[in-house]
Motif scaffolding. Sequence first.
Motif: not given
Lengths: 432, 432
Positions: A302, A362, A367-368, A391-392, A427-430
């Motif tokens: 992350l 978060r 950022s995630c 976000f991915k 999971v979401a990452t910028e």
Amino acid sequence: MSKHGMVKAVGTHFEYEDGTMFYPFGTTIYALAHQTPELVEETLNTLKDAPFNKVRMCVFPKHYQFNNNEPQFYPFEKREDGTWDPQKPVKEYWDNLEYVIKRLDEMEIQCDLILFHSYDNWGFATMSQEDNLKYLEYCLKRLGDLDNVWWSLANEYDLLLSEITMEQWYEIEDFVAKHNPKGHLISNHNCFLLWDASRENITHGSYQIKCLANVGRDVKKFNKPICVDECCYEGNIAANWGNLSGEEMTARFWQAIASGAYCTHGETFLDENDVLWWSKGGKLKGKSPARIKFLRDIVEALPAPLEPYQASFFEFLDTLPDEVKADFDSNPAGRSFNLAHGQQNHDDDVIMSVCDHEYIARAKDESCLLKYYYQRCQAFDNVKLPEGKKFKVEVIDTWEMKKTVAYESAEGFAKVDLPSKPYMAVVATEVK
Amino acid sequence: MSKHGMVKAVGTHFEYEDGTMFYPFGTTIYALAHQTPELVEETLNTLKDAPFNKVRMCVFPKHYQFNNNEPQFYPFEKREDGTWDPQKPVKEYWDNLEYVIKRLDEMEIQCDLILFHSYDNWGFATMSQEDNLKYLEYCLKRLGDLDNVWWSLANEYDLLLSEITMEQWYEIEDFVAKHNPKGHLISNHNCFLLWDASRENITHGSYQIKCLANVGRDVKKFNKPICVDECCYEGNIAANWGNLSGEEMTARFWQAIASGAYCTHGETFLDENDVLWWSKGGKLKGKSPARIKFLRDIVEALPAPLEPYQASFFEFLDTLPDEVKADFDSNPAGRSFNLAHGQQNHDDDVIMSVCDHEYIARAKDESCLLKYYYQRCQAFDNVKLPEGKKFKVEVIDTWEMKKTVAYESAEGFAKVDLPSKPYMAVVATEVK
């Protein structure tokens, strides 16, 4: 010692001295140091391939179910009256303890060293407070040079309350803090009564709990890291603290991480030689370690550590289609909702809050994001992403250890398809 | 009408008038009567092969997510001012309702008929109290002759508190009781605020709860039957009340039965035609109904109905080997246990009690026992059998629907081997 230096508490997380993040993924081997050299070696070998970077273990030997073996050495010589004399340490005992801790250090494993515990058959749990402090003076000096040591005042301090009063515990805490020149981490672990993590000497919470729904709340409250150091163990013994499924042990790790906290593993499978990992080590038999490794890899990748994100009870309304939301607001149900909820019996409210709890975290810089669905088998979710960023988004099957990309770039509320089964996460990452 | 007569509450259970036990295994089809004749027929066909002997359904039509269809008829004509006139019932509406209830009766299915609910788009939830009572007068008279009707004052009465005050609810309860010459069962169902089951007119509890750990306590407290009429539904919608796994829906039935209580099923799988069983019926898609059938067969074969058996917190000590028990008593842990537990933070205690709860029930005459292990994956258990009798002991795999005889005749503490996986149960029945 680690090339990164010692581990320190920073905000609600841990870092090495050089600023590298340290995400604890602990395990429990209470009596590791008091087993035969062969078993210790086997255990250290197991740890080489295990996902754990922290081991909880005791200074004193352990006497309990499945723990009937005498240690090879005892920590002190005895006085003429039969009591232990902490001013006469037995060199072999402490050399052995130091050896085990150093071996852990070589594998970049932190040692959460338990200074007192109640499962005793020799009198180490029932020394006078004067002797307790003499023991501490020696122990802290003898082992305090080892970089990977964390001082855990006790395992289940409150199951020693018949011997050590609260005032004496405060004295012990103070003594450890004052004899800790290298600044090792300090915590205290409970059975029923959580040790107050807001106390100045305490660097982080060390919780025994069976339900993780309120851990995120406490991370926010104390603004310190919380390690759920005991939440029952994967295994098959009859005691209710030792028969979690692999699924449930894994789930508690995900719940902790999705609360901005950390978790510690343990394993209690019946064994013909009474070698249960939780106290003696040996080999790992459970299904959770592979999943914990999978989680650790995700967490370490992350962009920033996670903080608990407390969704408001009504935030779900934002995820509903407009016409449904309008209906809810215009209906007696919508008008009565707060009225009814506000009058709920306190205990029922406590229990319902646990059942309804959503595990969402978060990063502070947004950022995630991690959302963990635990037992919810939904076919989709409208995941609320932090505003103003893209976000991915990945769907994680925490049990099958598979990741699927849902969106390479999403924003706002992302409708994410899920496979209608338990133990899923998103999971979401910028995307920069 | 059933050849056994109407169902009555007797003690903490239900019986037909002729003394035959009635063990409710309910399901939920809120808007059953307001669907097309074809869908109603399909639903009734499904019920023929389903394990359910009770259906919760509403008098009034339902408007909500997945429920956007208008009913074919409306229950009343309208006044000139646009409000409904309960003194002008629409014959077709009530004929249809009666038809559906009678069709259920032909299949020996009880109808838990919901008199008020809040998910409304027409004004039936917002009538004046005067009109509420006029409606009730007609409804109770019109349908009160049907043997299989139970009066459920509301679905989620507390989500109507903006329209109907508590005093008005008491008035409604009283009105129903006074216009109930055949003595149909009467209950009231909550969202947040459990309706007080100790009230004189109330024949049984009708609970919405998400955690069943305290149901046995309430059965004892009220000495009335408790139906957990809503505990979330098996399905895959995004709402947290509608995405239980089949395992968890099944588990809640076992928890209820092993608390001396009863449970009601519901199913909310997304459907391309928005036909979700929970409100419209259709076909069953879930995995729990087959398991509920398996459970129903077991319960109906028991020699007597089950009562909640509250194991004392320390009863587990009796199941430990003597030397372990002696150790515990002689250790600081044993000495400190009560001291620490007694000081536990109230909320933590509430949550821990839920986590530690053991689901155990016994018949009043101690002719049988049920223990349900839920998520505990133990390899064995020392099952405490009622004293002075011999029991056949069977291990039940509640998910695989398999029974294995552990003992043809056992007494005292029976050490029963279990397969170290979740969702197991033990049933013991007296051997004469």
